[in-house]
Design a protein around this motif. Structure first.
Motif, PDB file in Angstrom:
ATOM      1  N   PHE A  62      44.577  19.801  68.366  1.00  0.00           N
ATOM      2  CA  PHE A  62      44.086  20.173  67.040  1.00  0.00           C
ATOM      3  C   PHE A  62      43.209  21.421  67.096  1.00  0.00           C
ATOM      4  O   PHE A  62      42.712  21.805  68.158  1.00  0.00           O
ATOM      5  N   GLN A  63      43.051  22.021  65.922  1.00  0.00           N
ATOM      6  CA  GLN A  63      42.149  23.148  65.767  1.00  0.00           C
ATOM      7  C   GLN A  63      41.493  23.046  64.393  1.00  0.00           C
ATOM      8  O   GLN A  63      41.949  22.283  63.537  1.00  0.00           O
ATOM      9  N   PRO A  64      40.396  23.780  64.164  1.00  0.00           N
ATOM     10  CA  PRO A  64      39.717  23.695  62.871  1.00  0.00           C
ATOM     11  C   PRO A  64      40.657  23.932  61.693  1.00  0.00           C
ATOM     12  O   PRO A  64      41.597  24.734  61.777  1.00  0.00           O
ATOM     13  N   ASP A  65      40.413  23.201  60.616  1.00  0.00           N
ATOM     14  CA  ASP A  65      41.166  23.229  59.354  1.00  0.00           C
ATOM     15  C   ASP A  65      42.446  22.404  59.384  1.00  0.00           C
ATOM     16  O   ASP A  65      43.134  22.291  58.360  1.00  0.00           O
ATOM     17  N   ASP A  66      42.801  21.787  60.520  1.00  0.00           N
ATOM     18  CA  ASP A  66      43.940  20.871  60.539  1.00  0.00           C
ATOM     19  C   ASP A  66      43.611  19.636  59.707  1.00  0.00           C
ATOM     20  O   ASP A  66      42.469  19.158  59.699  1.00  0.00           O
ATOM     21  N   GLU A  67      44.623  19.111  59.017  1.00  0.00           N
ATOM     22  CA  GLU A  67      44.456  17.859  58.272  1.00  0.00           C
ATOM     23  C   GLU A  67      44.955  16.720  59.155  1.00  0.00           C
ATOM     24  O   GLU A  67      46.079  16.770  59.668  1.00  0.00           O
ATOM     25  N   VAL A  68      44.120  15.685  59.338  1.00  0.00           N
ATOM     26  CA  VAL A  68      44.434  14.640  60.308  1.00  0.00           C
ATOM     27  C   VAL A  68      44.244  13.254  59.695  1.00  0.00           C
ATOM     28  O   VAL A  68      43.597  13.085  58.655  1.00  0.00           O
ATOM     29  N   VAL A  69      44.811  12.253  60.382  1.00  0.00           N
ATOM     30  CA  VAL A  69      44.645  10.849  60.019  1.00  0.00           C
ATOM     31  C   VAL A  69      44.618  10.047  61.303  1.00  0.00           C
ATOM     32  O   VAL A  69      45.223  10.443  62.307  1.00  0.00           O
ATOM     33  N   GLY A  70      43.898   8.926  61.307  1.00  0.00           N
ATOM     34  CA  GLY A  70      43.850   8.132  62.522  1.00  0.00           C
ATOM     35  C   GLY A  70      43.066   6.850  62.359  1.00  0.00           C
ATOM     36  O   GLY A  70      42.610   6.505  61.265  1.00  0.00           O
ATOM     37  N   ILE A  71      42.956   6.121  63.485  1.00  0.00           N
ATOM     38  CA  ILE A  71      42.227   4.849  63.529  1.00  0.00           C
ATOM     39  C   ILE A  71      41.114   4.954  64.562  1.00  0.00           C
ATOM     40  O   ILE A  71      41.370   5.318  65.708  1.00  0.00           O
ATOM     41  N   LEU A  72      39.900   4.619  64.169  1.00  0.00           N
ATOM     42  CA  LEU A  72      38.803   4.584  65.125  1.00  0.00           C
ATOM     43  C   LEU A  72      38.954   3.348  66.010  1.00  0.00           C
ATOM     44  O   LEU A  72      39.394   2.295  65.540  1.00  0.00           O
ATOM     45  N   SER A  76      41.184   9.606  57.018  1.00  0.00           N
ATOM     46  CA  SER A  76      41.910  10.875  56.939  1.00  0.00           C
ATOM     47  C   SER A  76      40.895  11.944  56.596  1.00  0.00           C
ATOM     48  O   SER A  76      39.884  11.676  55.933  1.00  0.00           O
ATOM     49  N   GLY A  77      41.138  13.167  57.078  1.00  0.00           N
ATOM     50  CA  GLY A  77      40.167  14.217  56.820  1.00  0.00           C
ATOM     51  C   GLY A  77      40.580  15.550  57.405  1.00  0.00           C
ATOM     52  O   GLY A  77      41.720  15.739  57.851  1.00  0.00           O
ATOM     53  N   VAL A  78      39.622  16.480  57.419  1.00  0.00           N
ATOM     54  CA  VAL A  78      39.859  17.852  57.872  1.00  0.00           C
ATOM     55  C   VAL A  78      39.051  18.113  59.134  1.00  0.00           C
ATOM     56  O   VAL A  78      37.879  17.744  59.218  1.00  0.00           O
ATOM     57  N   VAL A  79      39.677  18.768  60.110  1.00  0.00           N
ATOM     58  CA  VAL A  79      39.006  19.099  61.362  1.00  0.00           C
ATOM     59  C   VAL A  79      38.013  20.236  61.128  1.00  0.00           C
ATOM     60  O   VAL A  79      38.371  21.288  60.595  1.00  0.00           O
ATOM     61  N   LEU A  80      36.762  20.006  61.529  1.00  0.00           N
ATOM     62  CA  LEU A  80      35.734  21.032  61.407  1.00  0.00           C
ATOM     63  C   LEU A  80      35.514  21.774  62.723  1.00  0.00           C
ATOM     64  O   LEU A  80      35.259  22.973  62.738  1.00  0.00           O
ATOM     65  N   GLU A  81      35.599  21.014  63.834  1.00  0.00           N
ATOM     66  CA  GLU A  81      35.277  21.581  65.143  1.00  0.00           C
ATOM     67  C   GLU A  81      35.970  20.746  66.210  1.00  0.00           C
ATOM     68  O   GLU A  81      36.197  19.550  66.021  1.00  0.00           O
ATOM     69  N   VAL A  82      36.337  21.368  67.325  1.00  0.00           N
ATOM     70  CA  VAL A  82      36.987  20.633  68.409  1.00  0.00           C
ATOM     71  C   VAL A  82      36.273  20.910  69.728  1.00  0.00           C
ATOM     72  O   VAL A  82      35.675  21.974  69.926  1.00  0.00           O
ATOM     73  N   GLY A  83      36.341  19.919  70.636  1.00  0.00           N
ATOM     74  CA  GLY A  83      35.791  20.095  71.969  1.00  0.00           C
ATOM     75  C   GLY A  83      36.602  21.095  72.771  1.00  0.00           C
ATOM     76  O   GLY A  83      37.751  21.391  72.451  1.00  0.00           O
ATOM     77  N   ARG A  84      36.022  21.580  73.868  1.00  0.00           N
ATOM     78  CA  ARG A  84      36.664  22.674  74.604  1.00  0.00           C
ATOM     79  C   ARG A  84      37.955  22.270  75.309  1.00  0.00           C
ATOM     80  O   ARG A  84      38.766  23.125  75.661  1.00  0.00           O
ATOM     81  N   VAL A  98      36.785  15.460  68.379  1.00  0.00           N
ATOM     82  CA  VAL A  98      37.161  16.233  67.200  1.00  0.00           C
ATOM     83  C   VAL A  98      36.175  15.874  66.092  1.00  0.00           C
ATOM     84  O   VAL A  98      35.980  14.698  65.785  1.00  0.00           O
ATOM     85  N   LYS A  99      35.514  16.888  65.541  1.00  0.00           N
ATOM     86  CA  LYS A  99      34.613  16.652  64.421  1.00  0.00           C
ATOM     87  C   LYS A  99      35.430  16.697  63.129  1.00  0.00           C
ATOM     88  O   LYS A  99      36.089  17.703  62.843  1.00  0.00           O
ATOM     89  N   VAL A 100      35.386  15.585  62.379  1.00  0.00           N
ATOM     90  CA  VAL A 100      36.236  15.450  61.191  1.00  0.00           C
ATOM     91  C   VAL A 100      35.379  15.276  59.941  1.00  0.00           C
ATOM     92  O   VAL A 100      34.450  14.457  59.921  1.00  0.00           O
ATOM     93  N   GLN A 101      35.702  16.045  58.926  1.00  0.00           N
ATOM     94  CA  GLN A 101      35.112  15.823  57.605  1.00  0.00           C
ATOM     95  C   GLN A 101      35.989  14.805  56.892  1.00  0.00           C
ATOM     96  O   GLN A 101      37.145  15.075  56.577  1.00  0.00           O
ATOM     97  N   VAL A 102      35.465  13.606  56.670  1.00  0.00           N
ATOM     98  CA  VAL A 102      36.261  12.504  56.130  1.00  0.00           C
ATOM     99  C   VAL A 102      36.544  12.739  54.648  1.00  0.00           C
ATOM    100  O   VAL A 102      35.649  13.049  53.867  1.00  0.00           O
ATOM    101  N   ARG A 103      37.820  12.570  54.285  1.00  0.00           N
ATOM    102  CA  ARG A 103      38.225  12.686  52.881  1.00  0.00           C
ATOM    103  C   ARG A 103      38.566  11.321  52.269  1.00  0.00           C
ATOM    104  O   ARG A 103      38.457  11.146  51.057  1.00  0.00           O
TER     105      ARG A 103
END
Length: 362
Positions: free
Chosen positions: A80-90, A67-75, A33-38
């Motif tokens: 998730f899908q683009p524009d979802d707001e997400v949070v997590g731990i790397l 935490s951030g916004v999803v920009l792109e997802v793998g196939r 999941v490509k995430v734009q970090v907020r």
């Protein structure tokens, strides 16, 4: 696009934190999941642990709670899908620095962020929330009617642990390291309007060194002792080598064993805890247990990795977000920090000089 890294040229040398220009992100893989970090929370980096498990590198990525916004997802991404707001731990072995505008994260390390929860709170509560659940649910099973002692309750972890224990119906006692900490703990209230009962039944101010923690806990419990203890470090010997003011405020291991009730659970953050035969005998007579609270416990177990991700991590993260949304959890956060101050803030965190959780806001 720049990202923050930790650099340690040789053992014993003080760490330096540097921004490095990143190359373009690799193509998004099936479950990425490509995430734009907020927002990204700052946590202490355990270089000794990384060295022990062969993950030490010349440049270590900084920032894992994001935490951030999803920009792109793998196939093959299904959650998730683009524009979802997400949070997590790397994960511990992540090559990504959370202090970067755009990162790639495996979908199993993310959950959706509730709309009511702000970016900074979401990132700032993740690590302490997971630690509190690990300690109070999986290691000790807190339940209504039990008494919980949370050492250094005004710390970010202590604050979340107090709120979780009280929400589960436990009576909470806490220690305070200063007058400001004592006042903060006494002001904590449940989120329900009209309830004036504090979250902490008794605050033990240990800042002057004259209060006996064991005696205070036994007095509060009518001599029965405490069911669960979450320490913030302990003195292993009567004369400590450390001369820091904080080490002088820590309880002795004998005090904790004394205040434990029958069948009690001692959850310790002390990695080098040593119990002498008399200590073990006292624990045996009480039928008490000692568990070690390791932040990376599941990351370090390959056998448990799948169980952690699918059964434990996702429900825990979702529950943390739900409790943030309903104001049951109110994390102990500093003011949001701009990205250009991240290096200075991380130096403070690495020296254990931050009393509130530091969160970088993009």
């Amino acid at each position: 696009m720049k990202a923050l890294y930790c650099q340690q040229n040789s053992p014993g040398e003080e760490m330096t934190f540097v921004f490095q220009e990143r190359e373009n992100l690799p193509p998004t893989r099936d479950h990425d999941v490509k995430v734009q970090v907020r927002a990204c929370a700052l946590s202490w980096i355990d270089t000794k642990l990384l060295s022990e498990i062969k993950l030490e590198k010349e440049l270590l990525p900084v920032g894992r709670e994001i935490s951030g916004v999803v920009l792109e997802v793998g196939r093959k991404v299904t959650f998730f899908q683009p524009d979802d707001e997400v949070v997590g731990i790397l994960p511990l072995d992540s090559e990504e620095s959370g202090l970067c505008e755009v990162i790639l994260v495996h979908e199993h390390y993310l959950v959706r962020k509730p709309e009511k929860v702000c970016w900074v709170e979401a990132a700032g509560a993740v690590r302490d929330g997971v630690r509190a659940y690990t300690a109070l649910h999986y290691l000790s099973q807190v339940s209504p009617g039990k008494t919980v002692l949370v050492m250094d309750g005004a710390s970010p972890f202590g604050t979340i642990a107090i709120q979780l224990a009280q929400h589960r119906g436990a009576k909470v006692i806490s220690t305070a390291y200063s007058l400001e900490d004592k006042q903060y703990l006494e002001r904590l209230r449940p989120p329900v309007e009209g309830i004036r009962q504090p979250l902490v039944a008794r605050v033990i101010d240990v800042s002057n060194g004259k209060i006996d923690v064991a005696e205070s806990c036994l007095e509060e419990t009518g001599g029965l002792g405490v069911d669960i203890v979450l320490d913030a470090g302990v003195k292993l010997y009567s004369a400590e080598d450390e001369s820091t003011s904080k080490s002088q405020l820590l309880p002795h291991k004998h005090d904790i064993i004394t205040l434990l009730g029958v069948g009690g659970h001692w959850i310790t953050t002390e990695k080098s805890l040593q119990l002498d035969p008399p200590d073990s005998h006292s624990l045996f007579l009480k039928g008490a247990t000692v568990s070690f609270l390791n932040d990376e416990i599941w990351n370090l177990s390959n056998i448990q990795q799948g169980k952690y991700l699918y059964i434990l991590l996702i429900p825990i993260l979702e529950d943390i977000m739900e409790k943030l949304s309903s104001s049951i959890f109110r994390p102990q956060l500093d003011e949001p920090i701009p990205l250009y101050e991240a290096k200075v803030s991380m130096e403070i965190v690495q020296k254990n000089q931050a009393r509130k959780r530091q969160v970088i806001q993009f």
